[in-house]
Structures are given as C-alpha cells and as structure tokens.
Design an enzyme around this catalytic site. Sequence first.
Site, PDB file in Angstrom:
ATOM      1  N   SER A  18       0.798  -1.229   0.000  1.00 57.30           N
ATOM      2  CA  SER A  18       0.000   0.000   0.000  1.00 57.30           C
ATOM      3  C   SER A  18       0.832   1.282   0.000  1.00 57.30           C
ATOM      4  O   SER A  18       0.520   2.214  -0.754  1.00 57.30           O
ATOM      5  CB  SER A  18      -0.976  -0.005   1.177  1.00 57.30           C
ATOM      6  OG  SER A  18      -1.956  -0.999   0.998  1.00 57.30           O
ATOM      7  N   LYS A  69     -10.888  -5.412   9.502  1.00 57.30           N
ATOM      8  CA  LYS A  69     -11.941  -4.765   8.709  1.00 57.30           C
ATOM      9  C   LYS A  69     -13.278  -4.695   9.453  1.00 57.30           C
ATOM     10  O   LYS A  69     -14.037  -3.739   9.282  1.00 57.30           O
ATOM     11  CB  LYS A  69     -12.099  -5.464   7.359  1.00 57.30           C
ATOM     12  CG  LYS A  69     -10.884  -5.267   6.450  1.00 57.30           C
ATOM     13  CD  LYS A  69     -11.077  -5.923   5.098  1.00 57.30           C
ATOM     14  CE  LYS A  69      -9.816  -5.783   4.247  1.00 57.30           C
ATOM     15  NZ  LYS A  69      -9.987  -6.379   2.905  1.00 57.30           N
ATOM     16  N   GLY A  84     -15.500 -19.676  -1.101  1.00 61.23           N
ATOM     17  CA  GLY A  84     -15.347 -19.045   0.200  1.00 61.23           C
ATOM     18  C   GLY A  84     -16.573 -18.227   0.562  1.00 61.23           C
ATOM     19  O   GLY A  84     -17.241 -17.660  -0.311  1.00 61.23           O
TER      20      GLY A  84
END
Length: 267
Positions: free
Chosen positions: A16, A65, A126
């Site tokens: 990032s 998150k 998933g």
Amino acid sequence: MYKFAVFGNPINHSLSPNIQNQFAKQTGFEISYDKILAPVDDFVSSVQAFINQGANGFNITVPFKLDAFKFANELTLNAKIAGSVNTIKIEADKIIGENTDGIGLIKDLTHNIGIKLKNKVILILGAGGATQGILFPILKQKPNQVIISNRTHSKAIRLAKNFSKFGNTCSFSLNKIKYKSVDIIINATSASFDGRIPNIAFSIANNAVCYDLMYGYQTPFMSWAKTNHAKMISDGLGMLVEQAAIAFEFWTGAKPDTKKVLSNLRR
C-alpha cells in the site's frame, strides 16, 4: 501534507505505501503513508492515536476490517452492505467508513482484464469476509447467477440468502457443486495463503476465467486453474491497485492512473 497509513497484523508485506506514494506523485499531492502494526486485541487505541496526530485517513487490512466497521461513525452504502470497512476518511468529527474491495475487483476484471460480468455464471469459493466484501458490486453487474461455495455449507447458505435481494444467488458446499462449467471462478478462500487447493471438481475450471484474490506469486489455485485448462488466469494484484485508487480518490478527490502503477508492480 496529507497523513495516511495502513493498519494490519501482519503488515510488513503490504504494498500500500508503494502504491499510494505513486498515486501522490502522479497527482501532485504531498502525502505521508505509513505501515502500522496494530495489536490484534487493541485496534481502536492504535487508530485513535493516529487520528490524534492529525490523520486524514487510513486503510485497514486483515484482521481489522470488522473492527473498522464498528469504529466508523458514518458508513457508505458499500460498507453497510459489506459489513466491513477497508478505508476510513477523517472529516472533523466524522469517521467515514468505506469498502473499496468489491469495486476494485470489478474495475480490474472489466477495465484491465476485459471481462464483462453481465449474464455470466460466477462461482465464488469461500463465504468469509472477503466474499461478503465483493458480492454487492458483483451482483450490481447483473450476472446470470452467483454461486457461493464454502467448506462449511451453512455459511454459504446464509450469505446467499442475505444477498439474494440484490441478484440471483445460490450456494453449495465445496465438494458438492452441481455445475459442470461456469464462466468465472473467484477464489476468496485462504487456501492459497496456506498453500492449499480448494476441494472442487477439476472439470469446472475448463474454459473458465479463474481469478485469485491473493497476489504476489503463482498461487496453488492459479496452478490448479492452469492444469485444468482455464481460459484466463489472474491474481489479485490489479484488484489491490484499483481498490487503492478508489481509496485515494475518496480521500483527495483526485483520480490516479492505475495502469501505470500496475505495470510498475508487475515488473
């Protein structure tokens, strides 16, 4: 100068800072962008300390998150539906949570790879947070059907039911998928991270587009797809860059050129 960071645990591997600094150079913004290792049990103290230092925003990666979703005091529609946040913008007393993962995936598939999702049959492997973060943007593309498959079938059932109001969804356990072929397979499991291959029929990859959300190396899923004659294979590096660009625009209002950054990272 804008003050940004990414929070995660682990965090050393994060690309990032590299990506966001390239965006800043392109657009003429002065930024600082740090990697911050937050304690697994004390995310809030870490981000609050960063905010107190005059932060303008930050990204959030595994495993925070959901913590970021709870920490935000305002949420975008994408974040509300995803139930998780990977980007936060600070505006006075507002802590605005956004989820750019799904939109980043769509942009990579449609703009960089040239795959349209409309009327396609899409299999997602998933049923965890990664899948939940990408489902709404995928369904907005109006695919014919989205099949959610998971080792624990109850999770796939719940996710398919929760998102059925946005499009045609169904679910199967990984080893009982009743489809002989699909158009697109997206691996959103942790299997590649652990060096495992999802337990699904080999034939289903034949002539499909196979996309792994993981990036940085030839994943076991990508090797499996190649062996089983997939039409096209990609890792998730493009998604990483695209979702980062959406975050940068969310913070600054400037839209960076993702193709140049992706090309630099692929070298």
